[in-house]
Design a protein around this motif. Structure first.
Motif, PDB file in Angstrom:
ATOM      1  N   ARG B 135       6.795  -5.854  17.706  1.00  0.00           N
ATOM      2  CA  ARG B 135       7.596  -6.924  18.322  1.00  0.00           C
ATOM      3  C   ARG B 135       7.911  -8.017  17.310  1.00  0.00           C
ATOM      4  O   ARG B 135       9.032  -8.506  17.219  1.00  0.00           O
ATOM      5  CB  ARG B 135       6.800  -7.556  19.473  1.00  0.00           C
ATOM      6  N   HIS B 136       6.903  -8.393  16.535  1.00  0.00           N
ATOM      7  CA  HIS B 136       7.096  -9.479  15.570  1.00  0.00           C
ATOM      8  C   HIS B 136       8.133  -9.092  14.512  1.00  0.00           C
ATOM      9  O   HIS B 136       8.927  -9.920  14.080  1.00  0.00           O
ATOM     10  CB  HIS B 136       5.758  -9.846  14.925  1.00  0.00           C
ATOM     11  N   LEU B 137       8.098  -7.821  14.107  1.00  0.00           N
ATOM     12  CA  LEU B 137       9.115  -7.354  13.161  1.00  0.00           C
ATOM     13  C   LEU B 137      10.504  -7.470  13.786  1.00  0.00           C
ATOM     14  O   LEU B 137      11.468  -7.856  13.118  1.00  0.00           O
ATOM     15  CB  LEU B 137       8.842  -5.891  12.778  1.00  0.00           C
ATOM     16  N   ASN B 158      10.702 -20.136  20.616  1.00  0.00           N
ATOM     17  CA  ASN B 158      10.491 -21.581  20.724  1.00  0.00           C
ATOM     18  C   ASN B 158       9.521 -22.096  19.664  1.00  0.00           C
ATOM     19  O   ASN B 158       9.401 -23.300  19.455  1.00  0.00           O
ATOM     20  CB  ASN B 158       9.965 -21.928  22.109  1.00  0.00           C
ATOM     21  N   TRP B 159       8.803 -21.189  19.039  1.00  0.00           N
ATOM     22  CA  TRP B 159       7.939 -21.540  17.897  1.00  0.00           C
ATOM     23  C   TRP B 159       8.280 -20.550  16.769  1.00  0.00           C
ATOM     24  O   TRP B 159       7.480 -19.675  16.430  1.00  0.00           O
ATOM     25  CB  TRP B 159       6.464 -21.416  18.291  1.00  0.00           C
ATOM     26  N   PRO B 160       9.477 -20.697  16.206  1.00  0.00           N
ATOM     27  CA  PRO B 160       9.995 -19.584  15.393  1.00  0.00           C
ATOM     28  C   PRO B 160       9.654 -19.656  13.899  1.00  0.00           C
ATOM     29  O   PRO B 160      10.081 -18.792  13.139  1.00  0.00           O
ATOM     30  CB  PRO B 160      11.503 -19.748  15.573  1.00  0.00           C
ATOM     31  N   GLY B 161       8.917 -20.661  13.472  1.00  0.00           N
ATOM     32  CA  GLY B 161       8.743 -20.901  12.029  1.00  0.00           C
ATOM     33  C   GLY B 161       8.342 -19.669  11.235  1.00  0.00           C
ATOM     34  O   GLY B 161       8.977 -19.321  10.227  1.00  0.00           O
ATOM     35  N   PHE B 162       7.300 -18.984  11.686  1.00  0.00           N
ATOM     36  CA  PHE B 162       6.819 -17.804  10.966  1.00  0.00           C
ATOM     37  C   PHE B 162       7.907 -16.729  10.913  1.00  0.00           C
ATOM     38  O   PHE B 162       8.136 -16.107   9.869  1.00  0.00           O
ATOM     39  CB  PHE B 162       5.568 -17.281  11.676  1.00  0.00           C
ATOM     40  N   PHE B 163       8.595 -16.536  12.037  1.00  0.00           N
ATOM     41  CA  PHE B 163       9.625 -15.498  12.094  1.00  0.00           C
ATOM     42  C   PHE B 163      10.846 -15.892  11.259  1.00  0.00           C
ATOM     43  O   PHE B 163      11.518 -15.030  10.697  1.00  0.00           O
ATOM     44  CB  PHE B 163      10.030 -15.238  13.549  1.00  0.00           C
ATOM     45  N   ASP B 164      11.123 -17.196  11.200  1.00  0.00           N
ATOM     46  CA  ASP B 164      12.223 -17.661  10.353  1.00  0.00           C
ATOM     47  C   ASP B 164      11.955 -17.289   8.895  1.00  0.00           C
ATOM     48  O   ASP B 164      12.836 -16.796   8.188  1.00  0.00           O
ATOM     49  CB  ASP B 164      12.384 -19.184  10.451  1.00  0.00           C
ATOM     50  N   ALA B 165      10.713 -17.550   8.457  1.00  0.00           N
ATOM     51  CA  ALA B 165      10.359 -17.248   7.058  1.00  0.00           C
ATOM     52  C   ALA B 165      10.439 -15.740   6.805  1.00  0.00           C
ATOM     53  O   ALA B 165      10.951 -15.301   5.771  1.00  0.00           O
ATOM     54  CB  ALA B 165       8.957 -17.763   6.747  1.00  0.00           C
ATOM     55  N   LEU B 166       9.946 -14.969   7.777  1.00  0.00           N
ATOM     56  CA  LEU B 166       9.995 -13.513   7.631  1.00  0.00           C
ATOM     57  C   LEU B 166      11.454 -13.031   7.637  1.00  0.00           C
ATOM     58  O   LEU B 166      11.829 -12.131   6.873  1.00  0.00           O
ATOM     59  CB  LEU B 166       9.229 -12.866   8.798  1.00  0.00           C
ATOM     60  N   GLY B 167      12.256 -13.660   8.479  1.00  0.00           N
ATOM     61  CA  GLY B 167      13.678 -13.320   8.529  1.00  0.00           C
ATOM     62  C   GLY B 167      14.371 -13.681   7.229  1.00  0.00           C
ATOM     63  O   GLY B 167      15.259 -12.949   6.755  1.00  0.00           O
ATOM     64  N   MET B 168      13.971 -14.799   6.644  1.00  0.00           N
ATOM     65  CA  MET B 168      14.560 -15.197   5.364  1.00  0.00           C
ATOM     66  C   MET B 168      14.204 -14.177   4.280  1.00  0.00           C
ATOM     67  O   MET B 168      15.036 -13.809   3.453  1.00  0.00           O
ATOM     68  CB  MET B 168      14.072 -16.591   4.961  1.00  0.00           C
ATOM     69  N   ASP B 177      13.666  -3.206   6.922  1.00  0.00           N
ATOM     70  CA  ASP B 177      12.464  -2.596   7.500  1.00  0.00           C
ATOM     71  C   ASP B 177      11.214  -3.115   6.777  1.00  0.00           C
ATOM     72  O   ASP B 177      10.922  -2.707   5.651  1.00  0.00           O
ATOM     73  CB  ASP B 177      12.553  -1.068   7.368  1.00  0.00           C
ATOM     74  N   LEU B 178      10.514  -4.030   7.424  1.00  0.00           N
ATOM     75  CA  LEU B 178       9.315  -4.625   6.814  1.00  0.00           C
ATOM     76  C   LEU B 178       8.037  -3.979   7.361  1.00  0.00           C
ATOM     77  O   LEU B 178       6.979  -4.593   7.374  1.00  0.00           O
ATOM     78  CB  LEU B 178       9.290  -6.134   7.071  1.00  0.00           C
ATOM     79  N   THR B 179       8.160  -2.738   7.798  1.00  0.00           N
ATOM     80  CA  THR B 179       6.993  -2.057   8.378  1.00  0.00           C
ATOM     81  C   THR B 179       5.834  -1.961   7.389  1.00  0.00           C
ATOM     82  O   THR B 179       4.665  -2.085   7.771  1.00  0.00           O
ATOM     83  CB  THR B 179       7.394  -0.641   8.852  1.00  0.00           C
ATOM     84  N   GLY B 180       6.163  -1.753   6.119  1.00  0.00           N
ATOM     85  CA  GLY B 180       5.110  -1.650   5.098  1.00  0.00           C
ATOM     86  C   GLY B 180       4.285  -2.926   5.016  1.00  0.00           C
ATOM     87  O   GLY B 180       3.051  -2.884   4.911  1.00  0.00           O
ATOM     88  N   ILE B 181       4.965  -4.060   5.082  1.00  0.00           N
ATOM     89  CA  ILE B 181       4.256  -5.345   5.046  1.00  0.00           C
ATOM     90  C   ILE B 181       3.377  -5.488   6.283  1.00  0.00           C
ATOM     91  O   ILE B 181       2.220  -5.918   6.207  1.00  0.00           O
ATOM     92  CB  ILE B 181       5.261  -6.511   4.943  1.00  0.00           C
ATOM     93  N   ALA B 182       3.929  -5.098   7.440  1.00  0.00           N
ATOM     94  CA  ALA B 182       3.138  -5.190   8.679  1.00  0.00           C
ATOM     95  C   ALA B 182       1.932  -4.259   8.629  1.00  0.00           C
ATOM     96  O   ALA B 182       0.856  -4.595   9.128  1.00  0.00           O
ATOM     97  CB  ALA B 182       4.026  -4.858   9.881  1.00  0.00           C
ATOM     98  N   THR B 183       2.109  -3.089   8.014  1.00  0.00           N
ATOM     99  CA  THR B 183       1.006  -2.131   7.944  1.00  0.00           C
ATOM    100  C   THR B 183      -0.157  -2.680   7.134  1.00  0.00           C
ATOM    101  O   THR B 183      -1.320  -2.574   7.520  1.00  0.00           O
ATOM    102  CB  THR B 183       1.508  -0.810   7.314  1.00  0.00           C
ATOM    103  N   TRP B 184       0.163  -3.287   5.998  1.00  0.00           N
ATOM    104  CA  TRP B 184      -0.885  -3.770   5.104  1.00  0.00           C
ATOM    105  C   TRP B 184      -1.273  -5.229   5.360  1.00  0.00           C
ATOM    106  O   TRP B 184      -2.079  -5.799   4.618  1.00  0.00           O
ATOM    107  CB  TRP B 184      -0.455  -3.576   3.645  1.00  0.00           C
TER     108      TRP B 184
END
Lengths: 125, 632
Positions: B135-137, B158-168, B177-184
């Motif tokens: 979901r976070h990805l 409504n608290w998007p800071g972390f997702f904004d950085a990941l989106g950037m 596809d950032l699945t590798g980052i999520a995996t590790w």
């Protein structure tokens, strides 16, 4: 120690400068590594180099290196978050522009560090 | 007494040592080179860690995920894994016990432990843990693609800071596809945590060996699994750094302690409880640097506020207790820590606030509901799951008992303990606020753990070490006790951390089912998961109407699933139903549905009129249900 600081400054500047073109083109893995490193530790490393987190007495300062690393990472992540969030709320979403802002911040802090080092050196002479 | 505690405490350096260092050409003795430790011993300990690493990783690659049952990973791990773990634990304790204190060796030992103990998910499964990771990805992908926040969709926006950085990161690198980052992520986040943990532990203790032992115990007892790719993991890194920075650079009373009666009483009380304020790790920045660091602290607080609902509120009691115990000089910072999250809730997250006022404030002050009430919902499920749950409770109780013993020991030995005890207790002030979806106690345990771990190891530090004579090791008896404790905690954490592995991990077949669903279902379709535990939404986060028949929570006496709710949802536009292995595992483990109910649901509903099986593999099955508009 002084040499280590200089090498670290060069490495940080190199990552910051390389991130700008890589935000437009380049192999995916390389872009992820360089821009990821900038967002994770770029501005923060420059900040830590600028600051003099020196201990009042060396014997009591065994936590300075971990603290410096922690601040470098936390400040970089915080800057990345705040830049990205500001772009979203301003309706100016542009990831390459965000990377450019982080690069500019990193280089500016490194510039201040250079200036500060020269001033300190001149004062010592 | 002045307002700077650091000035009031006599330095514990040997008289004349600094003087000697300044005026003598010879290298002065330091804590690092006092005491001779042969190089072969250091090399051997590094080699032991390397063997532990290789053996541990090899053992994990031999695990058959199909063998992971209701009690989690421990049932599927080969014996060699435990040998590797034993090598790792022994290597750390032996390194800590050397006469010569070698931070590099200890760093290597801890990193090996992190990989062995917290790297099981990526090594065994090769996929992100928890459906929330997917979901976070998806949220980061949505933000990266659209550059906008869909605040009405769910709380994350409504608290998007972390997702904004990941989106950037995704947008600037072109890597969608950032699945590798999520995996590790579990390994990466624990490695990143090492520096702030160590900096914090250094300030909470009187000796680097105790600090390292505290960090080691943190990793051995950190079972709550909040170290996946998530805003809370990110915010936790920021929180620990903030606290370490404040305790290192702005330690001391925020006001003159003789200003009035209350200040005098407070200072006297603190001094009586713990007069031996630790000087270890204190940093003395210049006035300009201190001003910059204040700005840095404020920026960290802001980033935390923009990224996570709970962590900024957790920062408030920490800052308050440190202010009241003379560990924080910045009076305005606790105020800022209140203003920022409240302001964010009122203005930036107003869309969420309007629809969730009852959820946010409905349980305010209800301590029973927020603690025992929330806990009782977790103490249920299959027998094997109950074993895991009780082990978790026992581990938490053990850590707290050890922390209490540590605090008493610190008080009696007059060695620093109060800051660690205050940090351990501070998160508990959040209990009256709300149950946080039943997860508050888990989060509070995590927040208090870095502090509790430092206290837990205090009784095992020898008097010499406690007295800052850092030239000596632990001593054989204490080293053996520490090793036994480490072994107990590590074995327990394998049960507690990986106890839900069958439902929290996924396999390639399940991912193939989800991918097939996206390739089959037209955009805008209703997608229904039988039990809320599907590795989906990593992409197309806002492109479909996602529904779940039941949550992956305990539902004592739950009625069997029927086709009616699905048929009702699908009546107009049609829908797709997905049932996967991990849904089945979640239902069995938590008791979300009666035993084997999902199989019955598939067998009965799958053959009922209007239901068509469109895909099936070993990981799950997809059905299309016809509606008036034929699935769209």
């Amino acid at each position: 120690m002084a040499n280590e600081r200089i090498y670290l400054s060069y490495a940080t500047a190199a990552v910051a400068v390389a991130a700008v073109p890589l935000s437009f083109f380049g192999p995916g893995g390389l872009r992820l590594a360089v821009i990821g490193l900038l967002m994770l530790a770029g501005p923060g490393t420059a900040l830590v180099l600028l600051l003099r987190l020196d201990p009042p007495r060396s014997m009591q300062a065994t936590g300075v290196l971990p603290l410096s690393i922690a601040v470098a990472i936390a400040f970089s992540l915080a800057m990345s978050t705040l830049v990205a969030t500001a772009m979203i709320y301003a309706g100016l979403w542009s990831p390459p522009a965000g990377v450019f802002i982080l690069t500019a911040t990193t280089l500016a802090l490194l510039g201040f560090e250079l200036k500060r080092s020269r001033t300190t050196l001149a004062g010592a002479k | 007494m002045t307002n700077d505690t650091a000035e009031t405490v006599p330095a514990r350096t040997a008289p004349g040592r600094d003087e000697h260092a300044r005026h003598s050409g010879a290298k002065p003795p330091t804590d690092r080179n006092l005491g001779l430790t042969p190089s072969w011993k250091i090399g051997a300990l590094a080699a032991v860690a390397a063997v532990a690493l290789v053996l541990g990783i090899w053992s994990m690659t031999r695990v058959d995920p199909q063998q992971i049952g209701g009690s989690g990973l421990i049932s599927a791990l080969p014996l060699t894994y435990f040998v590797a773990l034993a090598f790792s634990l022994a290597g750390f304790v032996a390194s800590l016990g050397l006469r010569r204190f070698i931070p590099g060796l200890l760093t290597w030992q801890v990193l090996v432990l992190v990989l062995i103990l917290h790297g099981a998910d990526p090594i065994i499964h090769g996929l992100p843990r928890l459906e929330a990771s997917f979901r976070h990805l998806g949220i980061a992908d949505n933000i990266s693609q659209s550059g906008q926040l869909n605040t009405g969709l769910d709380a994350y926006f409504n608290w998007p800071g972390f997702f904004d950085a990941l989106g950037m990161l995704s947008g600037a690198t072109g890597v969608t596809d950032l699945t590798g980052i999520a995996t590790w992520a579990p390994v990466g986040i624990n490695v990143i945590l090492l520096a702030p943990l160590l900096a914090l532990a250094t300030r909470l203790t009187s000796n680097p060996r105790q600090a390292w032992a505290g960090v080691w115990v943190f990793y051995l007892t950190s079972w709550v699994g909040q170290d996946y790719l998530a805003p809370q993991a990110y915010a936790f890194v920021l929180l620990l750094t903030l606290l370490a920075l404040l305790l290192s650079t702005f330690s001391g009373w925020a006001w003159p302690t003789d200003r009035n009666r209350f200040c005098r009483w407070l200072a006297r009380g603190v001094s009586r409880l713990d007069g031996s304020v630790a000087r270890q790790g204190i940093v003395g920045p210049s006035r300009v640097d201190a001003a910059i660091l204040v700005v840095v602290c404020s920026l960290i607080l802001m980033a935390m506020t923009a990224s996570h609902q709970l962590t900024p509120f957790a920062a408030i009691p920490f800052l308050a207790v440190f202010l009241l115990t003379g560990r924080l000089r910045l009076r305005f910072l606790p105020v800022l820590a209140v203003v920022l999250p409240v302001g964010w809730l009122l203005f930036a997250a107003s869309a969420y606030l309007q629809g969730h006022t009852g959820q946010l404030f409905g349980s305010f002050g209800d301590v029973g509901a927020n603690t025992l009430g929330a806990l009782s919902t977790k103490v249920s499920g299959s027998d094997s799951h109950m074993f895991v749950v009780y082990t978790r409770l026992a581990e938490v109780a053990l850590v707290w008992v050890l922390a209490i013993i540590g605090a008493i020991t610190g008080y009696r030995k007059k060695t620093p303990w109060l800051a660690a005890a205050a940090g351990t207790l501070a998160p508990l002030f959040l209990i009256p606020a709300q149950p946080y979806g039943g997860e508050l106690l888990l989060r509070l345990y995590l927040f208090s753990l870095p502090f509790a771990a430092c206290l837990a190891v205090l009784p095992l530090m020898s008097d010499k070490i406690v007295a800052s004579d850092r030239t000596g090791g632990l001593g054989l008896k204490r080293a053996l006790i520490l090793l036994l404790l480490g072994g107990l905690l590590a074995a327990t954490t394998i049960v507690t951390r990986y106890g839900n592995d069958s439902m929290e991990s996924f396999n390639d077949d399940e991912i193939a089912v989800v991918n097939h669903l996206y390739s089959t279902a037209p955009t805008g379709s209703i997608l229904i998961e039988a039990v809320r535990n599907t590795p989906w939404k990593a992409q197309h986060y806002a492109d479909y109407d996602y529904r779940a028949l039941v949550a992956a929570e305990a539902r004592p006496g739950a009625a069997p699933l029927t086709c009616d709710p699905v048929n009702e949802i699908a009546r107009n536009s049609g829908a797709y139903v997905i049932v996967t292995d991990s849904q089945q595992a979640a239902a069995d483990l938590r008791g979300s549905t009666p035993a084997d109910d999902l199989k019955h649901f598939i067998a009965t509903c799958g053959t009922s009129p209007g239901w068509t099986k469109v895909f099936e593999n070993a990981g799950g099955v997809i059905f299309q249900i016809q509606g008036a508009k034929n699935g769209k």
